[in-house]
Scaffold this motif. Structure first.
Motif, PDB file in Angstrom:
ATOM      1  N   PRO A 105     -20.532   3.082  49.462  1.00  0.00           N
ATOM      2  CA  PRO A 105     -20.121   2.319  50.641  1.00  0.00           C
ATOM      3  C   PRO A 105     -20.405   3.095  51.925  1.00  0.00           C
ATOM      4  CG  PRO A 105     -18.405   2.303  48.956  1.00  0.00           C
ATOM      5  CD  PRO A 105     -19.423   3.306  48.521  1.00  0.00           C
ATOM      6  N   ARG A 106     -20.996   2.408  52.893  1.00  0.00           N
ATOM      7  CA  ARG A 106     -21.273   3.022  54.185  1.00  0.00           C
ATOM      8  C   ARG A 106     -20.072   2.805  55.099  1.00  0.00           C
ATOM      9  NH1 ARG A 106     -25.009  -0.164  55.837  1.00  0.00           N
ATOM     10  NH2 ARG A 106     -26.800   0.963  55.001  1.00  0.00           N
ATOM     11  N   PRO A 107     -19.525   3.866  55.693  1.00  0.00           N
ATOM     12  CA  PRO A 107     -18.391   3.674  56.608  1.00  0.00           C
ATOM     13  C   PRO A 107     -18.809   2.868  57.825  1.00  0.00           C
ATOM     14  CG  PRO A 107     -19.210   5.938  56.710  1.00  0.00           C
ATOM     15  CD  PRO A 107     -19.914   5.288  55.562  1.00  0.00           C
ATOM     16  N   ILE A 108     -17.942   1.966  58.259  1.00  0.00           N
ATOM     17  CA  ILE A 108     -18.217   1.117  59.413  1.00  0.00           C
ATOM     18  C   ILE A 108     -17.569   1.747  60.645  1.00  0.00           C
ATOM     19  CG2 ILE A 108     -17.867  -1.171  60.422  1.00  0.00           C
ATOM     20  CD1 ILE A 108     -17.833  -2.309  57.618  1.00  0.00           C
ATOM     21  N   PRO A 109     -18.354   2.081  61.657  1.00  0.00           N
ATOM     22  CA  PRO A 109     -17.763   2.678  62.866  1.00  0.00           C
ATOM     23  C   PRO A 109     -16.960   1.644  63.641  1.00  0.00           C
ATOM     24  CG  PRO A 109     -20.102   2.241  63.199  1.00  0.00           C
ATOM     25  CD  PRO A 109     -19.823   1.935  61.749  1.00  0.00           C
ATOM     26  N   LEU A 110     -15.856   2.077  64.221  1.00  0.00           N
ATOM     27  CA  LEU A 110     -14.998   1.207  65.018  1.00  0.00           C
ATOM     28  C   LEU A 110     -14.852   1.788  66.420  1.00  0.00           C
ATOM     29  CD1 LEU A 110     -12.138   0.567  62.424  1.00  0.00           C
ATOM     30  CD2 LEU A 110     -14.169  -0.814  62.798  1.00  0.00           C
ATOM     31  N   ASP A 111     -14.702   0.904  67.400  1.00  0.00           N
ATOM     32  CA  ASP A 111     -14.468   1.401  68.747  1.00  0.00           C
ATOM     33  C   ASP A 111     -12.986   1.717  68.924  1.00  0.00           C
ATOM     34  OD1 ASP A 111     -13.193  -1.027  68.998  1.00  0.00           O
ATOM     35  OD2 ASP A 111     -14.725  -1.942  70.261  1.00  0.00           O
ATOM     36  N   GLU A 112     -12.584   2.033  70.136  1.00  0.00           N
ATOM     37  CA  GLU A 112     -11.199   2.432  70.373  1.00  0.00           C
ATOM     38  C   GLU A 112     -10.212   1.309  70.080  1.00  0.00           C
ATOM     39  OE1 GLU A 112     -11.009   3.825  74.353  1.00  0.00           O
ATOM     40  OE2 GLU A 112     -12.229   5.612  73.989  1.00  0.00           O
ATOM     41  N   ALA A 113     -10.667   0.076  70.187  1.00  0.00           N
ATOM     42  CA  ALA A 113      -9.794  -1.071  69.903  1.00  0.00           C
ATOM     43  C   ALA A 113      -9.815  -1.468  68.430  1.00  0.00           C
ATOM     44  CB  ALA A 113     -10.194  -2.262  70.771  1.00  0.00           C
ATOM     45  N   GLY A 114     -10.556  -0.740  67.600  1.00  0.00           N
ATOM     46  CA  GLY A 114     -10.649  -1.064  66.187  1.00  0.00           C
ATOM     47  C   GLY A 114     -11.602  -2.189  65.864  1.00  0.00           C
ATOM     48  N   VAL A 115     -12.550  -2.467  66.773  1.00  0.00           N
ATOM     49  CA  VAL A 115     -13.499  -3.554  66.586  1.00  0.00           C
ATOM     50  C   VAL A 115     -14.819  -2.991  66.063  1.00  0.00           C
ATOM     51  CG1 VAL A 115     -14.780  -5.427  67.706  1.00  0.00           C
ATOM     52  CG2 VAL A 115     -12.438  -4.891  68.423  1.00  0.00           C
ATOM     53  N   PRO A 116     -15.351  -3.524  64.962  1.00  0.00           N
ATOM     54  CA  PRO A 116     -16.636  -3.039  64.439  1.00  0.00           C
ATOM     55  C   PRO A 116     -17.784  -3.561  65.284  1.00  0.00           C
ATOM     56  CG  PRO A 116     -15.857  -4.857  63.101  1.00  0.00           C
ATOM     57  CD  PRO A 116     -14.774  -4.571  64.090  1.00  0.00           C
ATOM     58  N   PRO A 117     -18.952  -2.932  65.207  1.00  0.00           N
ATOM     59  CA  PRO A 117     -20.117  -3.437  65.938  1.00  0.00           C
ATOM     60  C   PRO A 117     -20.577  -4.773  65.383  1.00  0.00           C
ATOM     61  CG  PRO A 117     -20.741  -1.642  64.476  1.00  0.00           C
ATOM     62  CD  PRO A 117     -19.249  -1.703  64.445  1.00  0.00           C
ATOM     63  N   LEU A 118     -21.436  -5.454  66.136  1.00  0.00           N
ATOM     64  CA  LEU A 118     -21.871  -6.793  65.740  1.00  0.00           C
ATOM     65  C   LEU A 118     -22.645  -6.797  64.428  1.00  0.00           C
ATOM     66  CD1 LEU A 118     -22.971  -8.523  69.065  1.00  0.00           C
ATOM     67  CD2 LEU A 118     -20.961  -9.003  67.665  1.00  0.00           C
ATOM     68  N   TRP A 119     -23.352  -5.711  64.114  1.00  0.00           N
ATOM     69  CA  TRP A 119     -24.153  -5.723  62.897  1.00  0.00           C
ATOM     70  C   TRP A 119     -23.302  -5.596  61.640  1.00  0.00           C
ATOM     71  CZ3 TRP A 119     -23.392  -1.543  59.835  1.00  0.00           C
ATOM     72  CH2 TRP A 119     -22.981  -0.353  60.450  1.00  0.00           C
ATOM     73  N   ALA A 120     -22.025  -5.252  61.793  1.00  0.00           N
ATOM     74  CA  ALA A 120     -21.156  -4.994  60.639  1.00  0.00           C
ATOM     75  C   ALA A 120     -20.178  -6.149  60.447  1.00  0.00           C
ATOM     76  CB  ALA A 120     -20.397  -3.688  60.841  1.00  0.00           C
ATOM     77  N   PRO A 121     -19.661  -6.321  59.248  1.00  0.00           N
ATOM     78  CA  PRO A 121     -18.627  -7.341  59.022  1.00  0.00           C
ATOM     79  C   PRO A 121     -17.298  -6.896  59.619  1.00  0.00           C
ATOM     80  CG  PRO A 121     -18.998  -6.092  57.015  1.00  0.00           C
ATOM     81  CD  PRO A 121     -20.038  -5.630  57.998  1.00  0.00           C
ATOM     82  N   TRP A 122     -16.479  -7.858  59.968  1.00  0.00           N
ATOM     83  CA  TRP A 122     -15.163  -7.560  60.535  1.00  0.00           C
ATOM     84  C   TRP A 122     -14.112  -8.016  59.541  1.00  0.00           C
ATOM     85  CZ3 TRP A 122     -13.603  -8.745  66.280  1.00  0.00           C
ATOM     86  CH2 TRP A 122     -12.363  -8.153  66.553  1.00  0.00           C
ATOM     87  N   TYR A 123     -13.635  -7.080  58.725  1.00  0.00           N
ATOM     88  CA  TYR A 123     -12.613  -7.384  57.737  1.00  0.00           C
ATOM     89  C   TYR A 123     -11.246  -7.439  58.424  1.00  0.00           C
ATOM     90  CZ  TYR A 123     -16.350  -6.236  54.505  1.00  0.00           C
ATOM     91  OH  TYR A 123     -17.547  -6.219  53.832  1.00  0.00           O
ATOM     92  N   GLY A 124     -10.512  -8.508  58.155  1.00  0.00           N
ATOM     93  CA  GLY A 124      -9.209  -8.678  58.775  1.00  0.00           C
ATOM     94  C   GLY A 124      -9.270  -9.283  60.168  1.00  0.00           C
ATOM     95  N   ALA A 125     -10.363  -9.947  60.510  1.00  0.00           N
ATOM     96  CA  ALA A 125     -10.485 -10.563  61.826  1.00  0.00           C
ATOM     97  C   ALA A 125      -9.523 -11.739  61.959  1.00  0.00           C
ATOM     98  CB  ALA A 125     -11.924 -11.037  62.045  1.00  0.00           C
ATOM     99  N   GLY A 126      -9.000 -11.937  63.175  1.00  0.00           N
ATOM    100  CA  GLY A 126      -8.147 -13.079  63.452  1.00  0.00           C
ATOM    101  C   GLY A 126      -8.972 -14.295  63.837  1.00  0.00           C
ATOM    102  N   ILE A 127      -8.290 -15.405  64.083  1.00  0.00           N
ATOM    103  CA  ILE A 127      -9.009 -16.639  64.382  1.00  0.00           C
ATOM    104  C   ILE A 127      -9.778 -16.534  65.692  1.00  0.00           C
ATOM    105  CG2 ILE A 127      -6.937 -17.655  65.428  1.00  0.00           C
ATOM    106  CD1 ILE A 127      -7.970 -20.386  64.417  1.00  0.00           C
ATOM    107  N   GLY A 128      -9.171 -15.922  66.703  1.00  0.00           N
ATOM    108  CA  GLY A 128      -9.885 -15.741  67.965  1.00  0.00           C
ATOM    109  C   GLY A 128     -11.071 -14.813  67.814  1.00  0.00           C
ATOM    110  N   ASP A 129     -10.894 -13.745  67.036  1.00  0.00           N
ATOM    111  CA  ASP A 129     -12.002 -12.819  66.793  1.00  0.00           C
ATOM    112  C   ASP A 129     -13.142 -13.524  66.067  1.00  0.00           C
ATOM    113  OD1 ASP A 129     -10.294 -10.832  67.836  1.00  0.00           O
ATOM    114  OD2 ASP A 129      -9.424 -10.500  65.849  1.00  0.00           O
ATOM    115  N   ALA A 130     -12.810 -14.356  65.079  1.00  0.00           N
ATOM    116  CA  ALA A 130     -13.843 -15.047  64.304  1.00  0.00           C
ATOM    117  C   ALA A 130     -14.617 -16.035  65.176  1.00  0.00           C
ATOM    118  CB  ALA A 130     -13.201 -15.769  63.123  1.00  0.00           C
ATOM    119  N   ILE A 131     -13.908 -16.757  66.072  1.00  0.00           N
ATOM    120  CA  ILE A 131     -14.591 -17.718  66.938  1.00  0.00           C
ATOM    121  C   ILE A 131     -15.524 -16.990  67.911  1.00  0.00           C
ATOM    122  CG2 ILE A 131     -14.243 -19.430  68.761  1.00  0.00           C
ATOM    123  CD1 ILE A 131     -11.642 -20.217  67.363  1.00  0.00           C
ATOM    124  N   GLY A 132     -15.017 -15.912  68.524  1.00  0.00           N
ATOM    125  CA  GLY A 132     -15.855 -15.160  69.455  1.00  0.00           C
ATOM    126  C   GLY A 132     -17.070 -14.551  68.785  1.00  0.00           C
TER     127      GLY A 132
END
Length: 236
Positions: free
Chosen positions: A74-101
């Motif tokens: 498994p390749r570790p997914i880098p996160l920013d200070e807010a815990g958001v992964p980059p666009l090229w990576a999947p976002w596990y545990g995303a909320g509804i607003g995060d998924a829409i955006g």
């Protein structure tokens, strides 16, 4: 009969107080600790502490099993200070607003992966919008229409709701505009979800019929597969 040494011909009158022979591997409480020649405990019973030998699975035997075909760490997914992964990576545990955006920000990206939360939150959003527009059509037709009774040649009476208003077309047009406007993004999201379970994005072509949609929904429920990272494009 008891096990106090009085059985098997070794009675109280044994000569010179001789004791019955004991196995050299007998341990405490009569349990063997180390049987010669790989002997087992009497009756096949194993006591606590009796040495166990377990063979490693076939895929772990020998050096280099990690390099089996298709296996990737498994390749570790880098996160920013807010815990958001980059666009090229999947976002596990995303909320509804995060998924829409993220849906609109990755609208036409067919590379990479999408988590189950990204996919199903957007699926729920689509379902809510379709339900609202469908309810609007029903309300407009019901409030502006009139029922017309008709009788066929067999004497059966039927009732039809008829309206001269064109307002009910507005929700229909809105839904059509929404469907066409999000069509490419929906296909791209499905492809990314298939990538997350390590499946080819070409399975998304199953959407051409109802049975195919059911198959795709089942695939979208599968758990992530680390091998799906082969679809990532970290430079993007």
């Amino acid at each position: 009969m008891s096990d106090d040494g009085t059985n098997q011909g070794w009675g109280n009158g044994r000569p010179n107080g001789q004791q019955p022979p004991q196995p050299q591997w007998s341990g405490q409480q009569g349990w063997p600790q180390q049987a010669p020649g790989g002997q087992q405990a009497p009756g096949g019973t194993q006591a606590p502490g009796w040495p166990q030998q377990q063979q490693a699975p076939a895929w772990q035997q020998g050096p280099g099993w990690q390099q089996q075909p298709g296996w990737q760490p498994p390749r570790p997914i880098p996160l920013d200070e807010a815990g958001v992964p980059p666009l090229w990576a999947p976002w596990y545990g995303a909320g509804i607003g995060d998924a829409i955006g993220r849906f609109f920000r990755k609208y036409a990206r067919f590379d990479g992966r999408a988590s189950r939360s990204e996919f199903w939150w957007w699926f729920l959003t689509n379902a809510i919008i379709a339900a609202i527009l469908g309810a609007a059509v029903a309300v407009i037709v019901t409030t502006t229409g009139t029922r017309e009774m008709s009788t066929d040649v067999y004497g059966r009476t039927t009732s039809q709701l008829h309206t001269d208003s064109i307002w009910w077309l507005i929700p229909i047009w809105l839904w059509a505009a929404w469907f066409l406007g999000t069509a490419v993004g929906n296909i791209a999201l499905m492809v990314r979800r298939l990538h997350d379970v390590n499946l080819s994005g070409f399975f998304a072509f199953f959407f051409v019929n109802t049975l195919g949609w059911i198959v795709l929904w089942v695939m979208a429920m599968l758990s992530p597969n680390p091998n799906g990272q082969r679809f990532d494009r970290p430079q993007g």
